[in-house]
Design a protein around this motif. Structure first.
Motif, PDB file in Angstrom:
ATOM      1  N   VAL A   1       0.855  -1.189   0.000  1.00  0.00           N
ATOM      2  CA  VAL A   1       0.000   0.000   0.000  1.00  0.00           C
ATOM      3  C   VAL A   1       0.891   1.240   0.000  1.00  0.00           C
ATOM      4  CG1 VAL A   1      -1.799   1.256   1.253  1.00  0.00           C
ATOM      5  CG2 VAL A   1      -1.846  -1.232   1.205  1.00  0.00           C
ATOM      6  N   TYR A   2       0.509   2.237  -0.772  1.00  0.00           N
ATOM      7  CA  TYR A   2       1.340   3.426  -0.959  1.00  0.00           C
ATOM      8  C   TYR A   2       0.576   4.688  -0.616  1.00  0.00           C
ATOM      9  CZ  TYR A   2       4.197   0.050  -3.293  1.00  0.00           C
ATOM     10  OH  TYR A   2       4.958  -1.056  -3.538  1.00  0.00           O
ATOM     11  N   SER A   3       1.269   5.622   0.014  1.00  0.00           N
ATOM     12  CA  SER A   3       0.689   6.946   0.196  1.00  0.00           C
ATOM     13  C   SER A   3       1.670   7.981  -0.355  1.00  0.00           C
ATOM     14  CB  SER A   3       0.343   7.196   1.668  1.00  0.00           C
ATOM     15  OG  SER A   3       1.433   6.892   2.498  1.00  0.00           O
ATOM     16  N   LEU A   4       1.173   9.205  -0.454  1.00  0.00           N
ATOM     17  CA  LEU A   4       1.922  10.248  -1.146  1.00  0.00           C
ATOM     18  C   LEU A   4       3.045  10.822  -0.298  1.00  0.00           C
ATOM     19  CD1 LEU A   4       1.943  12.089  -3.726  1.00  0.00           C
ATOM     20  CD2 LEU A   4       0.594  13.694  -2.392  1.00  0.00           C
TER      21      LEU A   4
ATOM     22  N   TYR B   1       6.102   4.983   0.571  1.00  0.00           N
ATOM     23  CA  TYR B   1       5.726   6.345   0.193  1.00  0.00           C
ATOM     24  C   TYR B   1       6.408   6.721  -1.119  1.00  0.00           C
ATOM     25  CZ  TYR B   1       5.237   6.457   5.309  1.00  0.00           C
ATOM     26  OH  TYR B   1       4.930   6.183   6.615  1.00  0.00           O
ATOM     27  N   ALA B   2       5.713   7.457  -1.945  1.00  0.00           N
ATOM     28  CA  ALA B   2       6.351   8.012  -3.157  1.00  0.00           C
ATOM     29  C   ALA B   2       5.432   9.055  -3.793  1.00  0.00           C
ATOM     30  CB  ALA B   2       6.675   6.909  -4.160  1.00  0.00           C
ATOM     31  N   GLY B   3       5.925   9.684  -4.844  1.00  0.00           N
ATOM     32  CA  GLY B   3       5.187  10.783  -5.488  1.00  0.00           C
ATOM     33  C   GLY B   3       4.196  10.310  -6.538  1.00  0.00           C
ATOM     34  N   PHE B   4       3.177   9.599  -6.114  1.00  0.00           N
ATOM     35  CA  PHE B   4       2.160   9.122  -7.063  1.00  0.00           C
ATOM     36  C   PHE B   4       1.229  10.265  -7.451  1.00  0.00           C
ATOM     37  CE2 PHE B   4       3.432   5.322  -4.854  1.00  0.00           C
ATOM     38  CZ  PHE B   4       3.487   4.377  -5.863  1.00  0.00           C
ATOM     39  N   ARG B   5       1.134  10.510  -8.727  1.00  0.00           N
ATOM     40  CA  ARG B   5       0.326  11.615  -9.216  1.00  0.00           C
ATOM     41  C   ARG B   5      -1.162  11.429  -8.899  1.00  0.00           C
ATOM     42  NH1 ARG B   5      -1.060  13.101 -15.015  1.00  0.00           N
ATOM     43  NH2 ARG B   5      -1.371  15.339 -14.846  1.00  0.00           N
ATOM     44  N   VAL B   6      -1.618  10.185  -8.887  1.00  0.00           N
ATOM     45  CA  VAL B   6      -3.048   9.929  -8.677  1.00  0.00           C
ATOM     46  C   VAL B   6      -3.450  10.170  -7.215  1.00  0.00           C
ATOM     47  CG1 VAL B   6      -3.012   7.438  -8.148  1.00  0.00           C
ATOM     48  CG2 VAL B   6      -4.887   8.395  -9.517  1.00  0.00           C
ATOM     49  N   LEU B   7      -2.471  10.341  -6.333  1.00  0.00           N
ATOM     50  CA  LEU B   7      -2.764  10.540  -4.908  1.00  0.00           C
ATOM     51  C   LEU B   7      -2.660  12.006  -4.494  1.00  0.00           C
ATOM     52  CD1 LEU B   7      -0.770   7.498  -3.404  1.00  0.00           C
ATOM     53  CD2 LEU B   7      -3.151   7.579  -4.151  1.00  0.00           C
ATOM     54  N   THR B   8      -2.727  12.921  -5.458  1.00  0.00           N
ATOM     55  CA  THR B   8      -2.387  14.314  -5.129  1.00  0.00           C
ATOM     56  C   THR B   8      -3.570  15.224  -4.807  1.00  0.00           C
ATOM     57  OG1 THR B   8      -2.262  14.762  -7.490  1.00  0.00           O
ATOM     58  CG2 THR B   8      -0.178  14.356  -6.361  1.00  0.00           C
TER      59      THR B   8
END
Ligand SMILES: [Zn+2]
Length: 415
Positions: free
Chosen positions: A281-284, A359-366
């Protein structure tokens, strides 16, 4: 049929132009104004012919249809747009390349717009395009010839300018400016936005036995929707319900415009190593937790590129502009809290990746005001994960796990 036309001028025009051309023009005009109003044409095949001086792309069609072409740089692509068509080309929606074409994908780009994206091996331009009429057992063919050019020439002709039609603005995805939509007023009910990753012209990851991520995650997303709706406690908004491409920014906008309380993006990646398995699971975050998370974000963020959208450096700008906003902190904390509830639930169904919350810079989570997570249900490159994801029972268990985590998240909030 044309003799009964009520407009004398059109009749004169018809005689002048020839009935076939007029019908074609009318169909094109209707499509431009209202979307597809004529019978859906079929694409029966897509072939590449490699010649010493050119690469020829041939689309076998059930009939002539209006189309437009444009090219995009970085990476070099040629895009063929047409009305929504039926793909009678088998189950796949991607193919290997040849000559100047490194590979290609096709599918719905919009509900009324099908698209073929050709990835190029080097700068190239369309030198010729024409229809071949049906003859000798062969269907109508749309022929597109590509010839190599240098980068300067490619860049001079690249982009949407003058090539795109009305209605093809892609909701601002190609505008290039990192603007955020206006804030929204939340509704009384708990609103969940379920986002099935990829879709249409973007197949996502491809499993060991050739299944597409876009189809697997849409099925899981629908199952999550069903669980949520059946509980009677949630309003559910889907970013897509069919095999259609949705730009990343539009997915974020859907969440914001819906006044979402939670955004869950559903994915199933694949890796080079077949051994690695498990959900994650990833968050921004501006700074990725590790190299793998950064690579995954880059891969998921390339969805728009894959679908033939020019985004330039917009992704980085958006992620940066949002992350410097301190108001984002609370949203970020909430996202992390949901991720921590979701992991044990997923772990109860299948394996979990090591360091399963990243964690990473996912555009869809912005979306700055919507807690958002991206879940990778498993790895399609691993046999056990693929088996789980290819069984309806497995997909339903994963969907139920997401549903239970959502329930816990909001139960905690209310207490
Ligand atoms: Zn994905």
């Amino acid at each position: 049929m044309l003799r009964n036309l009520p407009f004398p001028r059109l009749l004169r025009f018809t005689r002048f132009m020839g009935p076939r051309r007029v019908l074609f023009c009318l169909a094109a005009l209707c499509w431009l104004v209202t979307g597809p109003v004529f019978a859906q044409e079929q694409v029966l095949g897509l072939r590449l012919g490699v010649h010493p001086d050119k690469t020829r792309i041939v689309l076998d069609l059930s009939g002539e249809l209006p189309y437009s072409l444009f090219s995009l740089a970085d990476p070099y692509r040629v895009v063929i747009d047409m009305p929504a068509v039926e793909w009678a080309t088998g189950t796949g929606s991607a193919g290997a390349g040849g000559g100047l074409v490194a590979g290609y994908r096709f599918g719905l780009f919009r509900h009324d717009n099908s698209r073929v994206v050709l990835d190029l091996t080097q700068p190239a331009e369309v030198s010729k395009t024409f229809f071949l009429p049906a003859a000798a057992g062969k269907s109508v063919r749309l022929v597109i010839d590509l010839v190599p050019v240098d980068r300067a020439k490619f860049m001079a002709g690249a982009g949407f300018k003058g090539r795109m039609r009305v209605g093809d603005t892609m909701s601002g995805s190609s505008k290039g400016k990192a603007e955020l939509p206006p804030p929204v007023i939340r509704s009384e009910r708990i609103t969940i936005v379920v986002d099935a990753g990829h879709g249409g012209v973007d197949p996502g990851a491809i499993s060991r036995s050739g299944h597409y991520e876009k189809n697997i995650v849409l099925d899981v997303a629908r199952r999550v929707q069903r669980h949520l709706v059946q509980s009677g406690r949630y309003r559910v908004v889907m970013t897509r319900e069919t095999d259609v491409f949705v730009p990343l920014r539009e997915r974020v906008n859907i969440a914001r415009n819906a006044g979402a309380d939670l955004f869950v993006s559903v994915h199933a990646d694949s890796l080079r190593s077949a051994k690695v398995r498990g959900a994650s699971v990833y968050s921004l975050s501006e700074k990725a937790s590790d190299k793998e998370a950064a690579q995954l974000a880059a891969k998921e963020n390339s969805s728009d590129v894959i679908a033939g959208i020019s985004i330039g450096t917009e992704t980085d700008d958006i992620v940066r502009s949002i992350l410097i906003d301190l108001a984002q902190r609370e949203t970020k904390n909430k996202s992390v809290r949901f991720a921590k509830l979701l992991l044990p639930e997923l772990g109860g169904v299948g394996a979990l990746l090591r360091n399963s919350h990243r964690y990473a810079g996912f555009r869809v989570l912005t979306a700055p005001d919507v807690p958002s997570v991206l879940v990778e249900l498993g790895l399609l490159s691993n046999a056990a994960d693929e088996k789980l994801l290819m069984s309806a029972g497995g997909r339903d268990k994963l969907a139920a796990a997401i549903f239970r985590a959502i329930d816990q998240y909001f139960a905690d909030r209310q207490s």
